[in-house]
Write an enzyme that holds these catalytic residues in place. Structure first.
Site, PDB file in Angstrom:
ATOM      1  N   ASP A  38       0.859  -1.183   0.000  1.00  0.00           N
ATOM      2  CA  ASP A  38       0.000   0.000   0.000  1.00  0.00           C
ATOM      3  C   ASP A  38       0.896   1.233   0.000  1.00  0.00           C
ATOM      4  OD1 ASP A  38      -2.057   1.872   0.393  1.00  0.00           O
ATOM      5  OD2 ASP A  38      -1.878   1.708   2.577  1.00  0.00           O
ATOM      6  N   ILE A  39       0.948   1.944  -1.114  1.00  0.00           N
ATOM      7  CA  ILE A  39       1.791   3.133  -1.232  1.00  0.00           C
ATOM      8  C   ILE A  39       0.928   4.366  -1.026  1.00  0.00           C
ATOM      9  CG2 ILE A  39       3.356   4.462  -2.701  1.00  0.00           C
ATOM     10  CD1 ILE A  39       4.033   1.901  -4.169  1.00  0.00           C
ATOM     11  N   GLY A  40       1.145   5.032   0.100  1.00  0.00           N
ATOM     12  CA  GLY A  40       0.405   6.243   0.417  1.00  0.00           C
ATOM     13  C   GLY A  40       1.271   7.474   0.272  1.00  0.00           C
TER      14      GLY A  40
ATOM     15  N   THR B 299       0.468  25.591  28.272  1.00  0.00           N
ATOM     16  CA  THR B 299       0.365  25.564  26.807  1.00  0.00           C
ATOM     17  C   THR B 299       0.512  24.155  26.257  1.00  0.00           C
ATOM     18  OG1 THR B 299       1.270  27.790  26.718  1.00  0.00           O
ATOM     19  CG2 THR B 299       1.279  26.533  24.677  1.00  0.00           C
TER      20      THR B 299
ATOM     21  N   PHE C  18       3.316   0.796   3.112  1.00  0.00           N
ATOM     22  CA  PHE C  18       2.987  -0.250   4.082  1.00  0.00           C
ATOM     23  C   PHE C  18       2.989  -1.581   3.344  1.00  0.00           C
ATOM     24  CE2 PHE C  18      -0.372  -1.692   7.392  1.00  0.00           C
ATOM     25  CZ  PHE C  18       0.627  -2.187   8.210  1.00  0.00           C
TER      26      PHE C  18
ATOM     27  N   ASP D 149      -6.963   3.261  -2.001  1.00  0.00           N
ATOM     28  CA  ASP D 149      -6.795   2.947  -0.588  1.00  0.00           C
ATOM     29  C   ASP D 149      -8.135   2.996   0.134  1.00  0.00           C
ATOM     30  OD1 ASP D 149      -6.917   5.698  -1.046  1.00  0.00           O
ATOM     31  OD2 ASP D 149      -5.572   6.192   0.617  1.00  0.00           O
ATOM     32  N   ARG D 150      -8.984   3.925  -0.246  1.00  0.00           N
ATOM     33  CA  ARG D 150     -10.314   4.010   0.362  1.00  0.00           C
ATOM     34  C   ARG D 150     -11.168   2.793  -0.009  1.00  0.00           C
ATOM     35  NH1 ARG D 150     -13.457   9.174  -0.852  1.00  0.00           N
ATOM     36  NH2 ARG D 150     -14.630   8.344   0.939  1.00  0.00           N
TER      37      ARG D 150
ATOM     38  N   SER E 267       2.488   9.408   2.580  1.00  0.00           N
ATOM     39  CA  SER E 267       3.551   9.542   3.580  1.00  0.00           C
ATOM     40  C   SER E 267       4.346   8.268   3.804  1.00  0.00           C
ATOM     41  CB  SER E 267       2.959  10.001   4.921  1.00  0.00           C
ATOM     42  OG  SER E 267       2.333  11.254   4.801  1.00  0.00           O
ATOM     43  N   SER E 268       3.721   7.120   3.611  1.00  0.00           N
ATOM     44  CA  SER E 268       4.416   5.870   3.908  1.00  0.00           C
ATOM     45  C   SER E 268       4.015   4.768   2.951  1.00  0.00           C
ATOM     46  CB  SER E 268       4.136   5.432   5.352  1.00  0.00           C
ATOM     47  OG  SER E 268       2.751   5.170   5.539  1.00  0.00           O
TER      48      SER E 268
END
Length: 272
Positions: A6-8, A199, A13, A110-111, A10-11
């Site tokens: 799974d290529i997203g 804070t 997987f 991916d969805r 940011s990462s």
């Protein structure tokens, strides 16, 4: 053995499946848009050696990619390494779902694989909530129709926007300094109370508890529109942070997307 990828944004997987429902092994790498075939090959060989596998041990491979320039790069590299062409997932495949949306080809794969995975786990309506660069809510009704869903800025994405937009909050670097990659998200933790006494606590409350409120609110609205009981499964790099903070999610499954890729491979392997 089946290799799922799974290529997203940011990462990347990766998971290796045998006969069991859970993967034998899984890894997460940063998405590198400047990567070269030899670099990918070297990384994969190193990972496979950890569990005593080589390219010839795989009988199948399935690739889900939402970063278009990387699709052909990974497809070609995998074909060279494995000796066969991986199955590249697309919206017109058999997904085990009916796509009841205006523009099916515009829905991220991916969805859709998340939706395919939750559909396999329930006969009723279900939602897969994937906490990544964006947080996606992927809705399947009781008739097995993918109805669409919602897309929100991811938790780390929202934190980064606050870091950029409010640089005077110096403590933000300490609170979210470990959010630069999926492997660092364990550093993010909610405060002990919603009312922050300094804070640091106020930032944690507004970001973490506030994000949990966003998730609960969207899931409530989705449930009302479906007018039926809904099973909700979360996944993604930050899913384990938010899931315990809300009663709206049934459970967290870190391998949900990989399981969806595996299901789509099963439905389409051998198809021309």
């Amino acid at each position: 053995m089946l290799l799922t990828i799974d290529i997203g944004n940011s990462s990347v997987f990766l998971g290796v499946f045998g006969e069991e429902e859970a993967p034998i092994a899984s890894w997460r790498l940063p998405t590198d848009r400047q990567s070269r075939p030899e670099r990918i090959s070297r990384s994969l060989c190193q990972l496979w050696r950890q569990i005593g596998l080589r390219g010839q041990d795989f009988e199948g491979a399935a690739l889900c990619c939402v970063v278009a320039p990387l699709t052909e790069l990974w497809r070609g590299t995998l074909e060279e390494m494995l000796g066969f062409e991986p199955l590249v997932l697309h919206q017109r495949m058999d997904l085990g779902l009916t796509l009841d949306v205006r523009n099916p080809d515009q829905v991220g794969m991916d969805r859709l694989v998340d939706a395919a995975a939750v559909r396999e786990r329930t006969t009723g309506a279900a939602v897969a909530v994937d906490f990544g660069t964006a947080t996606t809510f992927n809705v399947v009704d009781e008739d097995g129709r993918f109805r669409g869903g919602a897309i929100a800025p991811g938790l780390a994405t929202a934190a980064e926007s606050l870091r950029v937009g409010a640089p005077g909050l110096a403590e933000l670097a300490d609170v979210f300094g470990k959010l630069s990659s999926a492997s660092d998200v364990v550093e993010l933790r909610p405060p002990s109370s919603a009312i922050g006494r300094d804070t640091d606590e106020a930032l944690r409350s507004g970001t973490v508890f506030g994000y949990a409120g966003l998730v609960e609110g969207l899931l409530t609205r989705i449930g009302h529109e479906l007018e039926s009981p809904v099973r909700v499964i979360s996944t993604g790099g930050l899913g384990h942070v938010i899931t315990p903070l809300t009663g709206s999610i049934d459970y967290y499954d870190p391998w949900l997307t990989l399981a969806g890729i595996r299901k789509v491979h099963r439905l389409n392997a051998g198809c021309g």
